[in-house]
Motif scaffolding. Structure first.
Motif, PDB file in Angstrom:
ATOM      1  N   GLY A   9       0.803  -1.214   0.000  1.00  0.00           N
ATOM      2  CA  GLY A   9       0.000   0.000   0.000  1.00  0.00           C
ATOM      3  C   GLY A   9       0.838   1.268   0.000  1.00  0.00           C
ATOM      4  N   LYS A  10       1.914   1.271   0.763  1.00  0.00           N
ATOM      5  CA  LYS A  10       2.797   2.453   0.788  1.00  0.00           C
ATOM      6  C   LYS A  10       3.375   2.729  -0.595  1.00  0.00           C
ATOM      7  CE  LYS A  10       4.558   1.981   5.580  1.00  0.00           C
ATOM      8  NZ  LYS A  10       4.176   0.623   5.953  1.00  0.00           N
ATOM      9  N   VAL A  11       3.844   1.672  -1.253  1.00  0.00           N
ATOM     10  CA  VAL A  11       4.464   1.842  -2.571  1.00  0.00           C
ATOM     11  C   VAL A  11       3.426   2.312  -3.582  1.00  0.00           C
ATOM     12  CG1 VAL A  11       5.710   0.660  -4.428  1.00  0.00           C
ATOM     13  CG2 VAL A  11       6.219   0.119  -2.047  1.00  0.00           C
ATOM     14  N   TYR A  12       2.237   1.728  -3.530  1.00  0.00           N
ATOM     15  CA  TYR A  12       1.149   2.118  -4.427  1.00  0.00           C
ATOM     16  C   TYR A  12       0.780   3.586  -4.224  1.00  0.00           C
ATOM     17  CZ  TYR A  12      -3.645   2.328  -6.264  1.00  0.00           C
ATOM     18  OH  TYR A  12      -4.786   2.689  -6.936  1.00  0.00           O
ATOM     19  N   MET A  13       0.640   4.002  -2.979  1.00  0.00           N
ATOM     20  CA  MET A  13       0.242   5.373  -2.680  1.00  0.00           C
ATOM     21  C   MET A  13       1.308   6.361  -3.141  1.00  0.00           C
ATOM     22  SD  MET A  13      -1.337   6.887   0.859  1.00  0.00           S
ATOM     23  CE  MET A  13      -0.226   5.923   1.873  1.00  0.00           C
ATOM     24  N   GLU A  14       2.577   6.048  -2.870  1.00  0.00           N
ATOM     25  CA  GLU A  14       3.657   6.936  -3.295  1.00  0.00           C
ATOM     26  C   GLU A  14       3.685   7.077  -4.812  1.00  0.00           C
ATOM     27  OE1 GLU A  14       7.539   8.476  -4.477  1.00  0.00           O
ATOM     28  OE2 GLU A  14       6.617   6.573  -5.064  1.00  0.00           O
ATOM     29  N   LYS A  15       3.546   5.955  -5.515  1.00  0.00           N
ATOM     30  CA  LYS A  15       3.609   5.979  -6.976  1.00  0.00           C
ATOM     31  C   LYS A  15       2.434   6.737  -7.561  1.00  0.00           C
ATOM     32  CE  LYS A  15       5.359   4.677 -10.953  1.00  0.00           C
ATOM     33  NZ  LYS A  15       6.681   5.169 -11.406  1.00  0.00           N
ATOM     34  N   LEU A  16       1.264   6.529  -7.001  1.00  0.00           N
ATOM     35  CA  LEU A  16       0.076   7.207  -7.485  1.00  0.00           C
ATOM     36  C   LEU A  16       0.202   8.724  -7.327  1.00  0.00           C
ATOM     37  CD1 LEU A  16      -2.606   6.070  -8.647  1.00  0.00           C
ATOM     38  CD2 LEU A  16      -3.595   6.365  -6.376  1.00  0.00           C
ATOM     39  N   LEU A  50      10.761   6.081   1.913  1.00  0.00           N
ATOM     40  CA  LEU A  50      10.092   5.808   0.644  1.00  0.00           C
ATOM     41  C   LEU A  50       9.490   7.074   0.043  1.00  0.00           C
ATOM     42  CD1 LEU A  50       9.020   3.455  -1.264  1.00  0.00           C
ATOM     43  CD2 LEU A  50       6.893   3.654   0.049  1.00  0.00           C
ATOM     44  N   PHE A  51       9.069   8.018   0.877  1.00  0.00           N
ATOM     45  CA  PHE A  51       8.350   9.201   0.402  1.00  0.00           C
ATOM     46  C   PHE A  51       9.266  10.410   0.178  1.00  0.00           C
ATOM     47  CE2 PHE A  51       5.217   6.549   2.488  1.00  0.00           C
ATOM     48  CZ  PHE A  51       4.162   6.570   1.582  1.00  0.00           C
ATOM     49  N   LYS A  52      10.566  10.198   0.221  1.00  0.00           N
ATOM     50  CA  LYS A  52      11.505  11.306   0.106  1.00  0.00           C
ATOM     51  C   LYS A  52      11.385  12.033  -1.224  1.00  0.00           C
ATOM     52  CE  LYS A  52      16.413  12.466   0.585  1.00  0.00           C
ATOM     53  NZ  LYS A  52      17.777  11.933   0.869  1.00  0.00           N
ATOM     54  N   ARG A  53      11.329  11.283  -2.339  1.00  0.00           N
ATOM     55  CA  ARG A  53      11.267  11.953  -3.646  1.00  0.00           C
ATOM     56  C   ARG A  53       9.929  12.669  -3.833  1.00  0.00           C
ATOM     57  NH1 ARG A  53      10.241   7.547  -8.552  1.00  0.00           N
ATOM     58  NH2 ARG A  53       8.181   6.858  -7.834  1.00  0.00           N
ATOM     59  N   LEU A  54       8.856  12.108  -3.268  1.00  0.00           N
ATOM     60  CA  LEU A  54       7.545  12.744  -3.375  1.00  0.00           C
ATOM     61  C   LEU A  54       7.536  14.072  -2.645  1.00  0.00           C
ATOM     62  CD1 LEU A  54       4.570  12.659  -4.225  1.00  0.00           C
ATOM     63  CD2 LEU A  54       4.101  11.330  -2.146  1.00  0.00           C
ATOM     64  N   LYS A  55       8.114  14.088  -1.445  1.00  0.00           N
ATOM     65  CA  LYS A  55       8.189  15.334  -0.684  1.00  0.00           C
ATOM     66  C   LYS A  55       9.008  16.380  -1.429  1.00  0.00           C
ATOM     67  CE  LYS A  55       7.757  13.408   3.991  1.00  0.00           C
ATOM     68  NZ  LYS A  55       8.441  13.202   5.281  1.00  0.00           N
ATOM     69  N   PRO A 223      10.721   4.013  -5.610  1.00  0.00           N
ATOM     70  CA  PRO A 223      11.548   5.216  -5.539  1.00  0.00           C
ATOM     71  C   PRO A 223      12.867   5.039  -4.799  1.00  0.00           C
ATOM     72  CG  PRO A 223       9.773   5.346  -3.964  1.00  0.00           C
ATOM     73  CD  PRO A 223       9.523   4.103  -4.769  1.00  0.00           C
ATOM     74  N   VAL A 224      13.000   3.973  -4.020  1.00  0.00           N
ATOM     75  CA  VAL A 224      14.245   3.678  -3.323  1.00  0.00           C
ATOM     76  C   VAL A 224      14.604   2.231  -3.646  1.00  0.00           C
ATOM     77  CG1 VAL A 224      15.435   3.598  -1.107  1.00  0.00           C
ATOM     78  CG2 VAL A 224      13.581   5.244  -1.444  1.00  0.00           C
ATOM     79  N   LYS A 225      15.708   2.011  -4.290  1.00  0.00           N
ATOM     80  CA  LYS A 225      16.099   0.658  -4.703  1.00  0.00           C
ATOM     81  C   LYS A 225      16.309  -0.235  -3.480  1.00  0.00           C
ATOM     82  CE  LYS A 225      18.944   0.293  -8.208  1.00  0.00           C
ATOM     83  NZ  LYS A 225      18.195  -0.477  -9.235  1.00  0.00           N
ATOM     84  N   GLY A 226      15.688  -1.419  -3.527  1.00  0.00           N
ATOM     85  CA  GLY A 226      15.858  -2.391  -2.453  1.00  0.00           C
ATOM     86  C   GLY A 226      15.068  -2.102  -1.192  1.00  0.00           C
ATOM     87  N   TRP A 227      14.094  -1.165  -1.259  1.00  0.00           N
ATOM     88  CA  TRP A 227      13.343  -0.799  -0.055  1.00  0.00           C
ATOM     89  C   TRP A 227      12.304  -1.858   0.287  1.00  0.00           C
ATOM     90  CZ3 TRP A 227       8.158  -0.083   0.928  1.00  0.00           C
ATOM     91  CH2 TRP A 227       7.845   0.499   2.167  1.00  0.00           C
TER      92      TRP A 227
END
Length: 432
Positions: A9-16, A50-55, A223-227
């Protein structure tokens, strides 16, 4: 969306939020947990790396996220009448990944959350004025007898009314439950199979999609390799194999194991919603790798061994793996190759005046290994033809932005990234 606080869910939300700038609002069903409010949970969630690039790209992204307090296990999903009306008026896509992911949850609990929660989400979706897609995240291991899993709906494992009747009479009898769910590897898989069949039969005019991921592993591309952020799935067994603690497996080295990066599953969820309206039938996509890009246990172990040899950091020396065919051979191999060395090592520590620790570590590792027995003893072929076809139908730009074709995974490189992620992002058990 449900399941937004989970791994996928975290990955989906960040990507969306990152890759779909025209998104208006994201309504997130979230419950209070152990006295922690929904607001606090979501604030903590967005502190994840995980949300660093989004921020960085959109500091105001939180304005698009609307919290909806609720609980899949409660009547009406625990949603207030005003929030329910907002969802009915505003939502066009429902992403339902919320679940209890424990394989052997008591059957009444698993049915209440994983099946009844899904049924209630579907019924709510049917009242939404602008619904375009209902995306349900299942599991590729829901269909217990399908050693070759194709992308279609399967018959229900039981009649829903019979499940309720059984729970009322025998729901807390572990032996009766095991017999009732048959060859399913746990109540989790059984409830998922029941949900799949229910959606296929009852989605009505709601365009419905079923996504079946296999064993979900760390991010491949971003957004973060290997997360990754939890020990569920394959992380535990990979960690203890990598540490040299697990040295005996029930199965064969040439058995394929189906891993899929979490960002591949997330991307498939997003692009499948776009195509949901193209058919009146439920659309099924497997997010899997064994059919088109297989990897086996030998390859996984040899990759780990090569890395350990290069780094010289193996805490349990002489990394090795023995595969056995029978439960008796597993018990004998475990006793001589794992338990006996651990007991001798602890005896040496006692002689030196130190606290013993090796047997405890081996015992922890064996618990995880035994829970994974279903996956090491079976040789799965999980097809992903429709997933690859869907991905290839995208524009070149979208194919690059939303990768989900398993043939693009380079296993030696990815396995190293996955293992590095386990050590970097998870709090390792106290092993030495």
């Amino acid at each position: 969306m449900t399941g937004g606080t989970g791994f996928l869910g975290k990955v989906y939300m960040e990507k969306l939020l990152y890759s779909c700038p025209k998104l208006d609002k994201l309504y997130l069903l979230i419950r209070e947990k152990k006295g922690v409010s929904a607001d606090k949970r979501i604030a903590d969630l967005f502190e994840n790396p995980l949300f660093k690039r989004l921020k960085s790209s959109n500091p105001d992204f939180m304005k698009k996220v609307v919290l909806v307090p609720g609980d899949l296990g409660l009547p009406n999903l625990g949603i207030s009448p005003s929030d329910e009306q907002t969802l009915i008026d505003k939502v066009s896509v429902v992403y339902h990944a919320g679940a209890t992911v424990r394989f052997y949850e008591p059957l009444p609990v698993s049915i209440n959350i994983n099946f009844d929660g899904t049924r209630k989400m579907l019924e709510l979706s049917q009242r939404m004025k602008n619904i375009e897609a209902f995306v349900y995240v299942s599991t590729a291991f829901a269909q217990a007898n399908a050693k070759v899993l194709v992308e279609t709906a399967y018959p229900s494992p039981a009649k829903v009314e019979d499940v309720y009747k059984f729970i009322e009479e025998h729901g807390h009898d572990k032996h009766a439950v095991k017999k009732f769910i048959g060859s399913h590897f746990g109540t989790y898989a059984f409830a998922k199979a029941l949900s799949e069949a229910y959606i296929a039969k009852n989605h009505g005019k709601v365009p419905a999609v079923i996504i079946r991921p296999s064993a979900v592993t760390a991010t491949k591309d971003g957004p973060v390799k290997g997360w990754l952020d939890n020990w569920f799935g394959a992380s535990g067994i990979l960690y203890y194999i990598n540490e040299g603690v697990i040295r005996v497996l029930h199965g064969h080295g040439n058995h394929t194991v189906d891993f899929i990066p979490v960002d591949y599953v997330s991307n498939l969820c997003i692009i499948s919603a776009l195509r949901a309206k193209e058919s009146n039938e439920v659309q099924v996509y497997n997010s899997t790798s064994t059919s088109d890009n297989p990897v086996n246990w030998d390859t996984i172990f040899n990759t780990m061994k090569e890395e350990k040899t290069l780094s010289g950091k193996n805490k349990f020396p002489y990394l090795s793996m023995t595969y056995v065919d029978s439960k008796l051979a597993l018990q004998l191999g475990t006793f001589f190759l794992q338990i006996t060395p651990a007991v001798l090592a602890d005896l040496w520590l006692k002689i030196k005046g130190k606290d013993p620790k090796y047997l405890k570590v081996v015992t922890q590792a064996l618990t995880i290994r035994n829970a994974y027995d279903y996956f090491t003893t079976n040789n799965f072929i999980l097809r992903s033809d429709r997933t690859r076809e869907l991905h290839s139908s995208l524009s070149p730009e979208d194919r690059e932005e939303f990768p989900c074709d398993p043939t693009q995974i380079r296993w030696p490189e990815y396995l190293k990234d996955n293992m590095n992620g386990i050590y970097k992002y998870l709090k390792a058990p106290k092993i030495l």
